[in-house]
Motif scaffolding. Structure first.
Motif, short mmCIF file in Angstrom:
data_model
loop_
_atom_site.label_atom_id
_atom_site.label_comp_id
_atom_site.label_asym_id
_atom_site.label_seq_id
_atom_site.Cartn_x
_atom_site.Cartn_y
_atom_site.Cartn_z
N ASN A 196 56.37 90.69 49.54
CA ASN A 196 57.08 90.56 50.82
C ASN A 196 57.52 91.91 51.37
OD1 ASN A 196 56.72 87.82 50.52
ND2 ASN A 196 58.81 87.44 49.80
N ARG A 197 57.62 92.91 50.51
CA ARG A 197 57.97 94.26 50.95
C ARG A 197 56.73 95.14 51.13
NH1 ARG A 197 63.37 94.96 50.86
NH2 ARG A 197 63.16 97.21 51.10
N GLY A 198 55.54 94.51 51.11
CA GLY A 198 54.31 95.24 51.34
C GLY A 198 53.77 95.98 50.13
N ILE A 199 54.21 95.63 48.93
CA ILE A 199 53.80 96.32 47.70
C ILE A 199 52.71 95.50 47.01
CG2 ILE A 199 54.55 97.08 45.41
CD1 ILE A 199 57.36 97.49 46.65
N PRO A 200 51.55 96.09 46.72
CA PRO A 200 50.50 95.35 46.01
C PRO A 200 51.00 94.84 44.66
CG PRO A 200 49.64 97.40 46.90
CD PRO A 200 51.14 97.46 47.06
N GLY A 212 52.08 99.74 42.58
CA GLY A 212 51.73 98.35 42.33
C GLY A 212 52.68 97.71 41.35
N MET A 213 52.58 96.40 41.21
CA MET A 213 53.47 95.64 40.34
C MET A 213 52.67 94.58 39.59
SD MET A 213 55.41 92.62 39.98
CE MET A 213 56.93 92.23 39.10
N ILE A 214 52.95 94.44 38.30
CA ILE A 214 52.33 93.41 37.46
C ILE A 214 53.43 92.49 36.97
CG2 ILE A 214 50.96 92.91 35.41
CD1 ILE A 214 49.86 95.78 35.60
N ARG A 216 44.20 91.21 48.53
CA ARG A 216 43.20 92.26 48.79
C ARG A 216 43.71 93.62 48.31
NH1 ARG A 216 40.61 93.74 54.75
NH2 ARG A 216 39.22 95.42 54.01
N SER A 217 45.00 93.87 48.50
CA SER A 217 45.57 95.16 48.14
C SER A 217 45.57 95.42 46.64
CB SER A 217 47.01 95.25 48.68
OG SER A 217 47.81 94.23 48.10
N SER A 218 45.47 94.36 45.83
CA SER A 218 45.51 94.52 44.37
C SER A 218 44.25 94.00 43.70
CB SER A 218 46.75 93.81 43.80
OG SER A 218 46.85 92.47 44.27
N ALA A 219 43.17 93.85 44.45
CA ALA A 219 41.93 93.30 43.90
C ALA A 219 41.36 94.19 42.81
CB ALA A 219 40.91 93.10 45.02
N GLY A 220 41.44 95.50 42.99
CA GLY A 220 40.92 96.42 41.98
C GLY A 220 41.66 96.30 40.67
N ALA A 221 42.97 96.19 40.75
CA ALA A 221 43.78 96.04 39.53
C ALA A 221 43.48 94.70 38.85
CB ALA A 221 45.26 96.13 39.88
N ALA A 222 43.24 93.66 39.63
CA ALA A 222 42.92 92.36 39.05
C ALA A 222 41.61 92.42 38.26
CB ALA A 222 42.81 91.31 40.16
N ASP A 275 44.76 85.49 46.77
CA ASP A 275 45.59 84.94 47.83
C ASP A 275 45.14 85.58 49.14
OD1 ASP A 275 47.64 84.38 49.66
OD2 ASP A 275 49.22 84.50 48.14
N PRO A 276 44.68 84.82 50.10
CA PRO A 276 44.14 85.41 51.34
C PRO A 276 45.21 85.98 52.26
CG PRO A 276 44.14 83.03 51.52
CD PRO A 276 44.54 83.34 50.10
N ARG A 277 46.46 85.72 51.98
CA ARG A 277 47.52 86.19 52.87
C ARG A 277 47.70 87.71 52.75
NH1 ARG A 277 52.44 82.69 50.83
NH2 ARG A 277 51.39 83.18 48.86
N PRO A 278 48.12 88.37 53.82
CA PRO A 278 48.42 89.80 53.74
C PRO A 278 49.77 90.04 53.08
CG PRO A 278 48.93 89.01 55.94
CD PRO A 278 48.32 87.84 55.20
N ASP A 279 49.97 91.26 52.57
CA ASP A 279 51.29 91.65 52.08
C ASP A 279 52.25 91.74 53.26
OD1 ASP A 279 50.24 91.87 49.54
OD2 ASP A 279 49.89 94.03 49.70
N GLY A 280 53.54 91.63 52.96
CA GLY A 280 54.55 91.78 54.00
C GLY A 280 55.04 90.45 54.55
#
Length: 337
Positions: free
Chosen positions: A281-285, A173-175, A223-229, A250-255
């Motif tokens: 954009n590279r699929g990373i939360p 993940g990334m912050i 969605r991929s980073s909701a837990g970290a948020a 953000d409702p958009r998917p990664d990638g």
């Protein structure tokens, strides 16, 4: 978590901001100031035990933006760059266990004519103070620190870093810390982008119920980073009752699909206006932490964005929550990208 991890040093945060925001810094327009800032960051990270690697890049024909000062948003300042040469600083602790990492990053450059205390000396200061807290942990966390070049030219440095860091063991993940030091408690100080209330009604309603006060940190996630948020929000509340974290999904998917959807929904583009976007954009939360910049701060991209306008008590709480979240996320389950 250690006791020190919950107690960042406000004096150190102020010192970092005051040094970095003494003058505008840009690889193109103020190269000597940028070199001084880069050396300062490298020395500060090294002094608390991090191994710093300077990663230069040389790219051509990059679609980005202009870094001329002004109060407009990134998406309104397009520019095609023929050639850009810059460098990111990437730091890691010696001896962490093998495995995917969490990247904590902020951009070092400012726009022309602005000392950039909030945008983005505040973010870099949090990275430096979080570095001290994380280095004090008995077991080195799987965290990498990144200080990006040329964000103001269109996320140029972060594009290179996302590609490089995605290799090897991967990134969990990334912050991203983007303008995190300006707060305003008076009603009516927080504005929303055009069309925002229709697309994000819950966040808009919460802002309206609080009297449009600029007293929160916006935690942009997917969605991929909701837990970290949620981890960040709880850690911020524990660090200071004066720092609510407002979650915006953000409702958009990664990638690539998420990037393309943003082109069709302009208000959503505001959620990708910093160095987390190339990771998405590279699929990373990823998370973006922000005080919302030009939607709150009247000094955004102006000569008045100076250290005296920031709230260092709340900036310390941002630091504590970021360090806690980085440690928790790096140790948690889930695949790396």
């Amino acid at each position: 978590m250690t006791h020190d991890l919950t107690l960042p040093d406000t004096a150190r945060l102020r010192r970092h901001v005051e040094f970095l925001a003494a003058e505008p810094r840009s690889r193109l327009r103020a190269p000597r100031a940028m070199e001084r800032a880069e050396a300062y960051v490298s020395d500060e990270l090294t002094a608390v035990g991090w191994q710093v690697e300077r990663q230069p890049f040389d790219v051509r024909w990059q679609l980005g933006s202009t870094d001329r000062h002004g109060h407009r948003a990134l998406a309104l300042k397009p520019r095609l760059h023929r050639r850009l040469r810059g460098a990111n600083l990437i730091a890691s602790l010696p001896g962490p266990a093998e495995g995917p990492v969490v990247v904590v990053g902020a951009h070092l450059d400012s726009v022309s004519g602005s000392p950039g205390a909030d945008d983005n000396a505040s973010g870099v200061a949090v990275v430096l103070e979080a570095a001290r807290l994380l280095a004090a942990e008995p077991v080195p966390p799987r965290v990498v620190l990144a200080v990006f070049d040329m964000e103001e030219l269109g996320l140029i440095g972060a594009r290179q870093a996302a590609r490089a860091l995605g290799r090897g063991a991967g990134v969990r993940g990334m912050i991203c810390l983007e303008s995190v030091g300006y707060f305003a408690d008076d009603p009516g100080t927080q504005r929303l982008p055009v069309g925002f209330e229709r697309i994000f009604p819950e966040v808009s309603a919460a802002t309206r119920a609080d009297g449009y006060r600029g007293d929160f940190t916006l935690v942009v996630h997917r969605r991929s980073s909701a837990g970290a948020a949620e981890t960040w929000r709880r850690a911020a509340a524990a660090a200071s009752p004066a720092l609510p974290g407002l979650l915006l999904r953000d409702p958009r998917p990664d990638g690539l699909l998420g990037l393309l959807i943003g082109l069709a929904v302009p208000p959503a583009n505001h959620l990708g206006r910093s160095d987390h976007a190339p990771f998405w954009n590279r699929g990373i939360p990823a998370l973006m932490l922000t005080d919302t910049a030009n939607f709150r701060n009247p000094h955004y991209h102006r000569s008045t964005d100076v250290p005296g306008t920031l709230d260092y008590g709340r900036l310390a709480a941002v630091t504590a929550a970021t360090a806690v979240t980085a440690m928790s996320w790096s140790a948690g389950p889930g695949p790396a990208v």
